[in-house]
Design an enzyme around this catalytic site. Structure first.
Site, short mmCIF file in Angstrom:
data_model
loop_
_atom_site.label_atom_id
_atom_site.label_comp_id
_atom_site.label_asym_id
_atom_site.label_seq_id
_atom_site.Cartn_x
_atom_site.Cartn_y
_atom_site.Cartn_z
N GLU A 230 0.79 -1.23 0.00
CA GLU A 230 0.00 0.00 0.00
C GLU A 230 0.82 1.28 0.00
O GLU A 230 0.60 2.18 0.83
CB GLU A 230 -0.97 -0.02 1.20
CG GLU A 230 -1.85 -1.27 1.17
CD GLU A 230 -2.89 -1.33 2.29
OE1 GLU A 230 -2.71 -0.66 3.31
OE2 GLU A 230 -3.89 -2.05 2.11
N GLU A 379 -6.69 -7.46 -1.58
CA GLU A 379 -7.12 -7.52 -0.17
C GLU A 379 -8.57 -7.12 -0.13
O GLU A 379 -8.93 -6.04 -0.60
CB GLU A 379 -6.35 -6.52 0.72
CG GLU A 379 -4.91 -6.82 0.98
CD GLU A 379 -4.30 -5.87 2.03
OE1 GLU A 379 -5.05 -5.22 2.79
OE2 GLU A 379 -3.07 -5.78 2.09
#
Ligand SMILES: *[C@@H]1O[C@H](CO)[C@@H](O)[C@H](O)[C@H]1NC(C)=O
Ligand SMILES: *[C@@H]1O[C@H](CO)[C@@H](O)[C@H](O)[C@H]1NC(C)=O
Ligand SMILES: *[C@@H]1O[C@H](CO)[C@@H](O)[C@H](O)[C@H]1NC(C)=O
Ligand SMILES: *[C@@H]1O[C@H](CO)[C@@H](O)[C@H](O)[C@H]1NC(C)=O
Ligand SMILES: *[C@@H]1O[C@H](CO)[C@@H](O)[C@H](O)[C@H]1NC(C)=O
Ligand SMILES: *[C@@H]1O[C@H](CO)[C@@H](O)[C@H](O)[C@H]1NC(C)=O
Length: 474
Positions: A230, A379
């Site tokens: 991320e 995710e």
């Protein structure tokens, strides 16, 4: 995944960034060796056959006990998991992190700290720990056990967030050695820091497993290398978590991470031309006039976090696009907007969250189609909220109701894969609450609570259908 999020209020962007168009999607120039996964158009292939998959995340394997690693992969296999994503970073030993409070994992048997890299404040140098008991050597077992269970691994090289070290650890280390680093974005722009990251990447890719005798770069158990978990222009909770002023306060400078991803993915291909490379971004867009621009938390659409998922996907050496979503937090849902208005989050918001997550999936499938490369939903997490005030839930209806909707979209829209966050095996000895399941998205494959009984509804059935696509096509 990041445990806590900041509802940063960011200036709305008006500028559209000019993005280099590097890619030529289509046939790979040269097929990789046997057993390696490769992209062709929007699909993934292995040995000439399509590779649609369902998978999962389990981040802590590198510090889990061997029997727990085996148990996890055995459970994952039963749930038709074909790809599993896990951390390959452990940069900060407790005493070396900026406030010494950061959690450092310990070995389950001797309670020694596990670390891969640390900053030696005496020599002012970064050191590696390759020990098979307390260092990188632990990952040899993760790869070998995965292979035995027919599962491929996505190893992630560092973390945007400060859990286990991450980007801010690099910055702290360089600051301590007299380099003038101050901003989170220095990680992406300052040459000595970029070189330290490259050294780590090269060290890992060229590591020879003590178990198989193979270099990691020769091991088809690796599905793809991932640049970072991320990456954003901002971190969280350390003195190094703000972007350099002017770099990320609107979409106009979203190039910082794009250029970094271009440089690092190109570097990886020079070391290892056969494995795929992915960025690991959450999938934010940089399109101020995109759908839902006024509907959602702003940096999701305007590039203000420094992420432009479409530009990443167009990079020559980025093979697969990624996106993440948490039903209960940020990304494309209105949680913050509602909470900021004084509403308590609660069950009545679920239909809105559900709709917005569906929009998010559709938008990313569309980007994959437009660019002509595979995209995976890397995710996805829904909190079970059993026993949470405001929900009045005694059973896991939130996940049971919503996950099949999202899974069906993934299947129908032709995404190459999807991965629930996250799978645990059972209650295990654990130095931290996370390992023991206080992550409210976790599924325990050996049910101990009511909310663990639905692993098949949440992921298993979907994983099976994704895999079955391959036999239909081939
Ligand atoms: C690192 O070493 C310097 C001396 O070179 C010292 O002043 C500083 O306090 C040390 N920092 C930490 C975090 O131990
Ligand atoms: C690796 O870490 C352990 C535990 O902190 C330590 O005992 C060992 O000396 C380290 N190995 C190297 C090569 O630094
Ligand atoms: C970074 O290093 C400088 C110079 O040594 C020091 O003054 C500053 O406090 C350090 N920054 C942080 C956040 O520790
Ligand atoms: C969800 O989307 C559907 C179809 O676009 C719409 O009819 C419905 O009103 C939406 N529900 C909510 C709660 O936003
Ligand atoms: C939850 O239950 C309590 C007590 O039974 C009730 O007062 C409350 O209105 C319920 N809340 C919701 C969101 O259903
Ligand atoms: C993990 O959590 C379970 C459930 O709360 C508890 O019974 C068990 O003792 C915990 N194990 C450890 C090692 O903390």
């Amino acid at each position: 995944m990041k445990a806590a999020f900041l509802a940063t209020l960011l200036t709305l962007a008006t500028a559209v960034s000019a993005v280099p168009q590097y890619t030529k999607p289509g046939k790979p120039e040269k097929l990789p060796p046997k057993g390696f996964v490769y992209p062709k158009g929007r699909e993934l292939f292995i040995d000439g056959k399509t590779f649609y998959f369902g998978g999962t995340n389990t981040y802590y394997l590198y510090y889990a006990a061997k029997q727990d690693i085996d148990a996890l992969f055995a459970d994952a296999k039963k749930l038709n998991v074909k790809v599993l994503r896990t951390w390959l970073f452990a940069e900060a030993a407790r005493d070396y992190y900026w406030d010494k409070s950061e959690f450092s994992p310990v070995t389950p048997d001797t309670q020694e700290i596990v670390w891969f890299q640390r900053f030696n404040n005496n020599t002012k140098k970064i050191e590696y720990n390759d020990s098979t008991h307390t260092g990188l050597g632990r990952f040899d077992y993760v790869l070998e056990s995965a292979k035995r269970h027919g599962i491929k691994i996505i190893p992630v090289f560092t973390n945007n967030w400060n859990n286990f070290g991450g980007i801010d650890w690099y910055l702290q280390s360089f600051n301590q050695s007299g380099h003038p680093v101050k901003w989170h974005t220095d990680f992406y722009t300052y040459k000595p820091v970029k070189d330290a990251y490259k050294n780590w990447v090269s060290h890992v890719i060229n590591r020879k497993s003590k178990i198989t005798g193979k270099k990691y770069k020769e091991d088809p158990t690796v599905f793809a290398w991932e640049l970072a978990n991320e990456p954003r222009c901002m971190g969280w909770g350390t003195p190094w978590s703000t972007p350099e002023p002017g770099l990320c306060d609107s979409g106009k400078n979203a190039k910082v991470i794009i250029n970094w991803a271009d440089e690092m993915s190109t570097y990886i291909k020079t070391l290892d031309p056969h494995h795929m490379v992915m960025v690991g971004d959450e999938g934010q867009f940089n399109r101020p006039n995109g759908p839902g621009y006024n509907m959602v938390w702003d940096d999701v659409w305007n590039g203000a976090s420094g992420v432009d998922t479409e530009a990443f996907l167009r990079l020559k050496n980025i093979d697969v696009g990624t996106f993440h979503s948490y039903f209960d937090y940020s990304w494309v849902n209105d949680a913050y907007k509602y909470v900021e208005k004084g509403n308590a989050p609660g069950a009545d918001l679920d239909p809105i969250f559900s709709n917005n997550t569906a929009t998010w999936i559709k938008e990313h499938a569309a980007v994959g189609k437009k660019v002509g490369k595979p995209v995976i939903f890397e995710e996805i997490g829904v909190e079970y909220r059993v026993g949470t005030p405001g929900y009045n839930l005694t059973t896991d209806t939130r996940r049971v109701k919503n996950m099949p909707i999202f899974n069906k979209l993934v299947e129908d829209l032709g995404l190459a894969g999807s991965m629930y966050w996250q799978l645990n095996s059972k209650w295990v000895r654990s130095p931290d609450g996370w390992y023991n399941g206080t992550d409210y998205h976790a599924i325990f494959a050996h049910p101990v609570r009511e909310q663990d009984k639905y692993a098949n509804i949440i992921m298993g059935n979907h994983n099976k259908r994704m895999w079955a696509k391959n036999s239909k096509k081939n």
